[in-house]
Structures are given as C-alpha cells and as structure tokens.
Design a protein around this motif. Structure first.
Motif, PDB file in Angstrom:
ATOM      1  N   ASP A   1     -58.367  48.492   9.248  1.00  0.00           N
ATOM      2  CA  ASP A   1     -57.243  47.614   8.938  1.00  0.00           C
ATOM      3  C   ASP A   1     -55.950  48.411   8.786  1.00  0.00           C
ATOM      4  O   ASP A   1     -54.870  47.910   9.099  1.00  0.00           O
ATOM      5  N   VAL A   2     -56.070  49.636   8.289  1.00  0.00           N
ATOM      6  CA  VAL A   2     -54.898  50.464   8.019  1.00  0.00           C
ATOM      7  C   VAL A   2     -55.154  51.876   8.538  1.00  0.00           C
ATOM      8  O   VAL A   2     -56.209  52.453   8.282  1.00  0.00           O
ATOM      9  N   TYR A   3     -54.174  52.408   9.276  1.00  0.00           N
ATOM     10  CA  TYR A   3     -54.170  53.819   9.649  1.00  0.00           C
ATOM     11  C   TYR A   3     -53.010  54.452   8.887  1.00  0.00           C
ATOM     12  O   TYR A   3     -51.838  54.246   9.221  1.00  0.00           O
ATOM     13  N   PHE A   4     -53.336  55.168   7.848  1.00  0.00           N
ATOM     14  CA  PHE A   4     -52.314  55.719   6.951  1.00  0.00           C
ATOM     15  C   PHE A   4     -52.003  57.152   7.353  1.00  0.00           C
ATOM     16  O   PHE A   4     -52.900  58.005   7.394  1.00  0.00           O
ATOM     17  N   HIS A   5     -50.745  57.440   7.633  1.00  0.00           N
ATOM     18  CA  HIS A   5     -50.336  58.764   8.081  1.00  0.00           C
ATOM     19  C   HIS A   5     -50.000  59.669   6.897  1.00  0.00           C
ATOM     20  O   HIS A   5     -49.177  59.311   6.049  1.00  0.00           O
TER      21      HIS A   5
ATOM     22  N   VAL B   1     -62.111  43.637   1.195  1.00  0.00           N
ATOM     23  CA  VAL B   1     -62.199  45.046   1.570  1.00  0.00           C
ATOM     24  C   VAL B   1     -61.157  45.382   2.640  1.00  0.00           C
ATOM     25  O   VAL B   1     -61.034  44.672   3.640  1.00  0.00           O
ATOM     26  N   THR B   2     -60.442  46.471   2.424  1.00  0.00           N
ATOM     27  CA  THR B   2     -59.544  47.026   3.432  1.00  0.00           C
ATOM     28  C   THR B   2     -60.130  48.339   3.918  1.00  0.00           C
ATOM     29  O   THR B   2     -60.328  49.268   3.128  1.00  0.00           O
ATOM     30  N   ARG B   3     -60.412  48.402   5.211  1.00  0.00           N
ATOM     31  CA  ARG B   3     -60.921  49.635   5.818  1.00  0.00           C
ATOM     32  C   ARG B   3     -59.716  50.512   6.159  1.00  0.00           C
ATOM     33  O   ARG B   3     -58.830  50.090   6.890  1.00  0.00           O
ATOM     34  N   GLU B   4     -59.722  51.737   5.662  1.00  0.00           N
ATOM     35  CA  GLU B   4     -58.543  52.592   5.839  1.00  0.00           C
ATOM     36  C   GLU B   4     -58.934  53.950   6.414  1.00  0.00           C
ATOM     37  O   GLU B   4     -59.920  54.561   5.986  1.00  0.00           O
TER      38      GLU B   4
ATOM     39  N   GLU C   1     -61.945  54.080   2.240  1.00  0.00           N
ATOM     40  CA  GLU C   1     -61.457  55.108   3.170  1.00  0.00           C
ATOM     41  C   GLU C   1     -62.653  55.891   3.705  1.00  0.00           C
ATOM     42  O   GLU C   1     -63.400  56.509   2.944  1.00  0.00           O
ATOM     43  N   PHE C   2     -62.826  55.868   5.010  1.00  0.00           N
ATOM     44  CA  PHE C   2     -63.948  56.608   5.589  1.00  0.00           C
ATOM     45  C   PHE C   2     -63.574  57.124   6.972  1.00  0.00           C
ATOM     46  O   PHE C   2     -62.611  56.687   7.578  1.00  0.00           O
ATOM     47  N   VAL C   3     -64.368  58.047   7.459  1.00  0.00           N
ATOM     48  CA  VAL C   3     -64.148  58.824   8.688  1.00  0.00           C
ATOM     49  C   VAL C   3     -62.968  59.776   8.473  1.00  0.00           C
ATOM     50  O   VAL C   3     -63.163  60.927   8.105  1.00  0.00           O
ATOM     51  N   SER C   4     -61.710  59.321   8.685  1.00  0.00           N
ATOM     52  CA  SER C   4     -60.513  60.134   8.425  1.00  0.00           C
ATOM     53  C   SER C   4     -60.617  61.549   8.982  1.00  0.00           C
ATOM     54  O   SER C   4     -60.217  62.519   8.330  1.00  0.00           O
ATOM     55  N   ALA C   5     -61.183  61.684  10.184  1.00  0.00           N
ATOM     56  CA  ALA C   5     -61.300  63.000  10.813  1.00  0.00           C
ATOM     57  C   ALA C   5     -59.936  63.475  11.296  1.00  0.00           C
ATOM     58  O   ALA C   5     -59.080  62.681  11.692  1.00  0.00           O
ATOM     59  N   ASN C   6     -59.719  64.783  11.258  1.00  0.00           N
ATOM     60  CA  ASN C   6     -58.468  65.339  11.763  1.00  0.00           C
ATOM     61  C   ASN C   6     -58.336  65.039  13.251  1.00  0.00           C
ATOM     62  O   ASN C   6     -59.317  65.163  13.997  1.00  0.00           O
ATOM     63  N   PRO C   7     -57.142  64.690  13.715  1.00  0.00           N
ATOM     64  CA  PRO C   7     -56.960  64.382  15.146  1.00  0.00           C
ATOM     65  C   PRO C   7     -56.802  65.654  15.974  1.00  0.00           C
ATOM     66  O   PRO C   7     -55.851  65.809  16.735  1.00  0.00           O
TER      67      PRO C   7
END
Length: 559
Positions: A257-261, A163-166, A128-134
């Motif tokens: 690969d995954v955008y988890f809300h 690896v799964t990029r999330e 899990e990386f980046v994950s900046a607030n929208p």
C-alpha cells in the motif's frame, strides 16, 4: 452448531448465572468471548472450555464446583448432548449429531466469511516487510518475508484489523553509492569496486541506463565527469532496480500500500523533528561533540549516538523519525519484520519506542526471521545465474512455481531455519505439502461435479443427523476449528498455523472420502444421505479455499 454459536451459548449461561446470583461476580467480569477448543482426545467430547477455572477465583468458588454448576445449566442448551467436568474444572461438551452436523450448512452459507472474526477490529496496523535494498534482485531471505508478511497481513485482516502493507525503500546511504559505482564501472568496462556488486544484473542495468539516456537525447552518462556520471547511474539505476523488485513481488502476489522512501525522512526534516520531540521529553544529551539518546534508561545496553560529531545523522536517527512518522499517521501498532542478522537490533528499537512514551512489544513489534536453504538433489543451491552470489526469487519460482514457493515458505514458523527441497516441491505426491492440500480442494470440486451430473443437489435436502460416522465427526471438528486457528495465527503473528491446519483438514477429508460416498452407487437412489454429505464436502471445499486464500495460494478446481 458452530464454535461461535457454542461460545455464545456459554456466554448466555454465564450471564444467566450472574443474574440469578449463582455466579457471584459482576457482569463486566465475564469474558466478552468464551473460548472453546477441541480436546486432544475425542473421548473427551467435541469441545472443551476452561471458563470455570478462569472465573473461580473472582467468584470465591472452587473451580470444579463452579464447573459442576455451569455443566448443569449448559446441559439444557438445545444441541448439547452431554457436559462433563474433568480435572480441576474443565467443561467437556458433546453436541448431539444434528447440532454437530449443522456446521456443514453454516460453513457453506457463510462462504468466504467463514473463519473471519472481529477480534482485532478497530486496530490500525502498519506491517513493514521485505524492504530489501534496491541494489540487486530479491534474495531468498527477502522472499521468505514476502510470503510470510503477506500471509500475516491477510490473517490480520481476517481478524478485523485495518492493515497497511509498507515497504521501506532504502534509497539513502553507502550501499546505494556502492551500487552506483558498480554500475558506472561495468558501463565503462572496468572491474567492479572491491566493495561493489557483481552479477549479470549489474551489466543489464548499466546497459539500460545508457539506452534510456540515448532515447531521451541525453549524452552517454559514461562520458560525464565521475561525480555526474555516478549520480546519473545512481538515479536511473535505483529506479530500474526497484521497478524490477516491485514487478517481481507483484508476480509473487505481493503488493504494498505504501512505498516509503528513506530519503524522505532526511529531505523533509523528519529526523530533526524526532530529535526535537525526544529532547522535549528529556531523553537527549550532548557529549563529545555528538547528540545522544539516553536509551539505557529503557533497557538498552548503551546510549546511542543519533547525530554524529561531524553533523551527519547516525543510522538510528532514521529509525527514530520513521517510527514517529508511523505513529503520527495514526497507526496503533507498527510491526517490522527483519532478518536473522538484526536480532541484536531489538533492544535499541524497543528503547526508542519507550523513549517516545509508547509501550514496547505493543506499539512496536519486531519479528525476526531465520534463513532459508534451498536443496536440489540433496545439495545446497548456492548461486543464482543472474545475481551471481545469491539465490533469488526468480530461482525459487522458476523451480517450483508461485504456489509451492509461497506455501512452503509460509508453512513453517518464521523463527526457524528451513530447508526447502526443490525436488520434493516439484512432485505431485502426498509428500509435497502444497500438492496435498491443493489436491484435497481439487478432489472436493471433482466430487461436486460428479454429484451434479448424477442429480445430487444440496438444495433438495439436508439432515445433519445423518453425519454420524466417526470420519464425519473428525472432519467436522477440523472444519469447526478453522476460525480459532485463524484468530490465533493473527494474535501470535504466526500464519504458519493456518497452513498446518489445512494439512490436517486435508488429511481428515481424504480419510472421509475413502469411507463415505457422496454420489449413489449402481442402482442406488439419490437420498438425503447423499445430499447431506455433499454439504459436508462443499463445506470442506470452502474452508480449504479460505485457508489457501489467506496464504496467497490458489485453490485449483482440477489437478
């Protein structure tokens, strides 16, 4: 002989010594892979290993005595010219010229596979990386994680991991409410709320929300009651902002690969399930009308409220549910990359991991990244024209391009604050590290083109014994180290090691280029010397391309 082949030869020597009783240890005590590394001084040989020191205690022997025994056996292996015992029991190995030079052909024939290993095969890793607030454009800290995180994913995959990029999509909470109020205020021509967001992008999104409503035949959302208007701007505004972030990251060669809300955790009852699981494990207690997790049992400095007295979930409740969700999806390891302001967060997260019965720093890893400062004309670049308060991905890419941006952000250890000189990264000079490495690749491509024009063909001959110049030995050594560097970068979660190695490889190639010719000079006839050097040239080209690929940077044919 490649380092992998030498490692296999050492393993065979150890196995034979066990079989005949010379090495009195059980066969399963032998390492699956014998590590070989380049000695610091070339006078100590081509490769070195400390395997005798590793096994001496199990064998009940002095390390140096065991090393002497292994040295005699290893000296009989074809391709090994000499083996010396050094210090307390190191084995320094020198290959004969032909065996050393044979690496060039092996690399070319391996192609894109060279450097890839199976050390992490069978591991499913959620990264899990980046994950900046929208709530705004991607700022420079998030951009660093984009470059480092994607490079780490590539390195882990090169070591055999699945690896799964999330991307954890923060669409729940107070910051989204502030974002929506800011959009509504701007659309109505009002000042942004005191705790809201500014910048031209807020006006752009607010205008687009109104335009989208009009195109859909819906009423202007600014005319709705405040609650309805805010929800309209929240729903559409978040979608627009996140769509932009995703597109900008894609243009930066980073895809997930995954955008988890985050909302998913609260809407599906995942938080309640996580709390129930921890309650079953005996780690939940009630106090002061709230529900607590007893994290002090697992090293945290205080217990944590997970359901507040008003019934709302505390922030850590989402973390509990999200971690459990990852483990239930079958991931062996969850790696989370966080900014410097989250350093104090590690203790509670590791306590959470342990509370679920997992092993901290194994099933859960947290990597902390430091700040990035952009400099122009020696002065800090402090503000984006569009965002108004932060330096963004666009600012960096517009200044130096995607290649220089990705390389410069990934070439330093993530736990170090870095200063990026935009003027330096824009120059076509050797002081610019990405230019230095890319130019080496372009030079190898140019050498190959010139060789083809002059009739030098690899297929017509290869005599590795002809690669006997010191510059060739140095270059071959750097080429041979590449798989170990990639494996170490994966193991330590440090993709910057690949970049630094490429710079060393580029330096070795440039020196070799200055001293050895691949193409004939004047009336000189094409010989096996030229053909063999072309193999070495092309092996260098392949390793540079493979390494740049791991960093998400292009390998240009011309510059």
């Amino acid at each position: 002989m490649t380092p992998a082949e030498l490692s296999e030869a050492l393993r065979a020597v150890l196995t034979a010594a066990v079989d005949d009783g010379t090495l009195p240890v059980p066969a399963d005590a032998l390492p699956a892979t014998v590590t070989v590394e380049r000695p610091r001084s070339r006078e100590h040989g081509d490769w070195a290993t400390n395997v005798a020191m590793q096994l001496a205690k199990k064998a009940g022997m002095a390390p140096r005595a065991l090393a002497e025994t292994l040295a005699a056996r290893l000296g009989e292996v074809p391709g090994v010219a000499a083996v010396e015992v050094a210090g307390p029991g190191f084995l320094n190995i020198t290959l004969d010229t032909a065996a050393a030079g044979g690496l060039a052909r092996a690399v070319v024939e391996a192609g894109e596979r060279f450097g890839r290993t199976t050390g992490l095969a069978g591991q499913r890793i959620n990264l899990e990386f980046v994950s900046a607030n929208p709530t705004g454009p991607l700022h420079i800290g998030g951009v660093r994680w984009a470059a480092v995180g994607d490079a780490l994913a590539r390195v882990l995959e090169a070591s055999g991991a699945d690896v799964t990029r999330e991307y954890y999509f923060n669409d729940h909470g107070a910051q989204i409410d502030r974002f929506a109020r800011s959009l509504l205020a701007r659309a109505r021509g009002l000042e942004a709320p005191e705790d809201g967001y500014g910048g031209q992008y807020i006006a752009d999104i607010a205008t687009q929300v109104i335009a989208d409503a009009t195109a859909a035949g819906e009423p202007d959302p600014t005319t709705l009651p405040d609650d309805e208007a805010q929800e309209a701007f929240r729903a559409r505004g978040v979608d627009l902002m996140f769509a932009e972030i995703k597109q900008k990251l894609h243009d930066f060669r980073v895809d997930f690969d995954v955008y988890f809300h985050e909302d998913h955790l609260h809407e599906t009852g995942a938080v309640e399930r996580a709390v129930a699981r921890l309650r079953e494990l005996g780690h939940i207690f009630e106090a002061d009308g709230a529900t607590w997790l007893r994290t002090t049992e697992f090293g945290d400095d205080k217990d944590r409220v997970i359901i507040k007295s008003d019934g709302d979930a505390a922030y850590i409740a989402g973390d509990l549910a999200y971690y459990l969700d990852k483990r239930e999806r079958g991931f062996d390891r969850a790696i989370i990359m966080l900014g410097a302001d989250h350093h104090g967060y590690i203790g509670r997260m590791m306590a959470m991991c342990a509370a679920f019965g997992d092993t901290p720093h194994v099933h859960l890893e947290i990597l902390i990244g430091q700040m990035v400062n952009l400099l122009r004309d020696g002065e800090p670049l402090r503000m984006s024209k569009r965002a108004g308060t932060i330096v963004t991905l666009d600012d960096l890419v517009d200044a130096v391009g995607v290649d220089a941006a990705r390389y410069s952000l990934a070439r330093s250890s993530a736990d170090q604050t870095i200063d990026l000189d935009l003027d330096l990264l824009s120059r076509s000079t050797n002081e610019n590290p990405v230019f230095y490495v890319q130019y080496a690749h372009a030079r190898t491509a140019n050498v190959a083109r010139n060789a083809a024009d002059l009739g030098v063909r690899r297929e017509d001959g290869f005599d590795p014994a002809l690669l006997d110049h010191p510059s060739e030995s140095t270059l071959l050594a750097k080429i041979g180290e590449f798989p170990r560097v990639v494996a170490q970068a994966a193991e330590l979660r440090e993709p910057h090691r690949v970049a630094r190695h490429l710079e060393e490889l580029a330096g070795a190639y440039h020196k070799w280029y200055d001293q050895r010719r691949v193409t004939p000079f004047g009336d000189e006839e094409v010989s096996d010397t030229h053909r063999t050097r072309l193999w070495l040239n092309d092996a260098t080209r392949q390793v540079l391309a493979n390494g740049l690929g791991l960093l998400g940077v292009t390998a240009p044919e011309r510059m």
